[in-house]
Design a protein around this motif. Structure first.
Motif, PDB file in Angstrom:
ATOM      1  N   TYR A 129     -77.071  18.583 -83.930  1.00 34.94           N
ATOM      2  CA  TYR A 129     -76.565  17.701 -84.986  1.00 34.94           C
ATOM      3  C   TYR A 129     -75.715  18.541 -85.936  1.00 34.94           C
ATOM      4  O   TYR A 129     -76.235  19.227 -86.821  1.00 34.94           O
TER       5      TYR A 129
ATOM      6  N   ARG B  66     -80.424   8.470 -84.880  1.00 33.28           N
ATOM      7  CA  ARG B  66     -79.148   7.812 -85.161  1.00 33.28           C
ATOM      8  C   ARG B  66     -78.724   6.933 -83.979  1.00 33.28           C
ATOM      9  O   ARG B  66     -78.179   5.846 -84.166  1.00 33.28           O
TER      10      ARG B  66
ATOM     11  N   ASN C 270     -81.983   4.243 -83.334  1.00 34.23           N
ATOM     12  CA  ASN C 270     -82.304   3.459 -84.535  1.00 34.23           C
ATOM     13  C   ASN C 270     -83.784   3.095 -84.609  1.00 34.23           C
ATOM     14  O   ASN C 270     -84.163   2.002 -85.030  1.00 34.23           O
TER      15      ASN C 270
END
Length: 415
Positions: free
Chosen positions: A265, A343, A346
């Motif tokens: 990330y 992300r 969800n």
């Protein structure tokens, strides 16, 4: 029948590594890890044997390393299987209850399951497991155990796991040529679930994603049963290959960099922080931003997660996943992977490590050993139910002797 001192062995045959986990049954009839051995997986590609001789040596080496640590000798293993050749689907069966009192027995369950098994398979496919996940009595669903209930019709849903005949046979041959009997071939995400998932997660609905070197395995559990599984032919090796191409370095150096500096990330990475990219073929070493490295990894991991998400949506179970996603396997150790996956999916995400098993805690508390520890748990439950087969102790082949000598001269059992 399970008894004190029994040895249970899990053999995780992966694309990048082969891992052996040895457990001993304690006086309290629990299980304790007493030996772990790993060896580079040479001879497999995405879970399929492409070089039998190399695979045999790798299996023998991994088992012998675990034997040295455990100070015991292994005769049989519970072996995990994955790979893009694995295909799963659900089937339904039913049987009428004809006895006078309409009481459902184990015999009725077996008849219903046999009915669900009556499916046509291509000649090149073999069934690895039949896993009942749902029972219905006279149309009433959500029944976990119908034995003793009254009804006129029993229905069952079964998750059927199949593999390529040749791929499965080649795995079995490699294990046997290394000198070990195969107790059972077990679907790897099923094994991993036994080591990583909690009862609450299994009850509420959970997705297990096992990110290995060659494949990413997905399994969906509802009401403590597996309802869906799939294999994606992408994994950590694809990430490493992207790094190797992007940095113009050998695969082995890219793997070292991924393990030491990798993150999935990039927004959370300080752009000012750098690492040294080693020079190759006469080229000078150079500095590179950790953020740029994370960007390379992030693109591939996001692609893998999006493909997994697509499979989950196709399964029809997406709305029933109450507790979220659990990640395990080697790539789940990448920094920031839980943020990236949350992300994409969800839903809440956590990293799954082996649990509910004692011994060598500082080693086994690592997602890398989830499948191996899960195979031990699978074998433990099989033996509790008296399903283990009779193992005849036999002479060990030359492979085992050679591996023992190699380990002796190396001065240890683990790299």
């Amino acid at each position: 029948m399970l008894k004190k001192g029994d040895i249970i062995v899990g053999l995780d045959i992966g694309t990048t590594k082969i891992c052996t986990v040895i457990a001993e049954v304690t006086k309290d009839m629990d299980k304790k890890i007493i030996g772990i051995g790993t060896s580079p997986s040479k001879g497999l590609r995405k879970g399929v044997v492409v070089d039998m001789e190399s695979t045999v040596h790798s299996i023998a080496d991994a088992v012998n390393r675990a034997e040295e640590m455990a100070e015991c000798e292994v005769y049989s293993v519970y072996a995990g299987i994955a790979g893009e050749h694995i295909k799963s689907f659900n089937s339904h069966g039913a049987t009428p209850i004809t006895r006078d009192n309409y009481e459902i027995t184990e015999e009725d369950i077996q008849k219903a399951v046999e009915s669900a098994k009556a499916v046509s398979l291509p000649m090149d496919r073999i069934v690895l497991d039949y896993l009942p996940y749902e029972y219905r009595v006279d149309g009433t669903s959500g029944i976990s155990d119908p034995v003793g209930m009254s009804g006129v019709k029993l229905e069952v849903g079964v998750h059927i796991v199949t593999g390529s005949v040749t791929a499965v046979q080649n795995i079995e041959k490699c294990i046997e040529r290394a000198g070990f009997d195969v107790e059972k071939i077990v679907l790897e995400p099923l094994a991993s679930s036994m080591a990583t998932l909690t009862d609450e997660e299994l009850e509420m609905g959970v997705v297990l994603i096992d990110i290995g070197g060659g494949t990413t395995d997905t399994a969906i559990f509802l009401d403590k049963k597996i309802h869906y599984s799939s294999v994606l032919p992408l994994g950590g090796d694809n990430v490493t290959n992207d790094i190797a191409i992007g940095l113009r370095i050998p695969f082995i150096k890219a793997e070292e960099i991924k393990k030491k500096y990798g993150a999935s990330y990039s927004p959370n990475i300080d752009a000012a922080k750098q690492f040294v990219v080693p020079g190759v073929i006469g080229r000078a070493s150079r500095n590179m931003s950790l953020k740029d490295l994370a960007s390379i990894i992030e693109v591939r991991m996001e692609e893998i997660f999006l493909l997994v998400k697509k499979n989950i949506e196709k399964s029809g179970y997406q709305q029933r996943i109450g507790s979220g996603v659990v990640l395990t396997g080697g790539c789940s150790m990448l920094k920031g992977i839980n943020i990236l996956s949350e992300r994409v999916f969800n839903v809440p995400v956590r990293i799954g490590k082996p649990r509910g098993i004692s011994g060598i805690d500082d080693i086994i508390q690592n997602p890398v050993y989830s499948t191996g520890c899960g195979l031990v748990q699978y074998g433990y439950l099989e033996r509790l139910e008296g399903k283990d087969k009779k193992i005849v102790k036999k002479k060990r082949p030359l492979y085992s002797f050679i591996c023992r000598m190699k380990n002796f001269y190396k001065g240890g059992v683990n790299d």
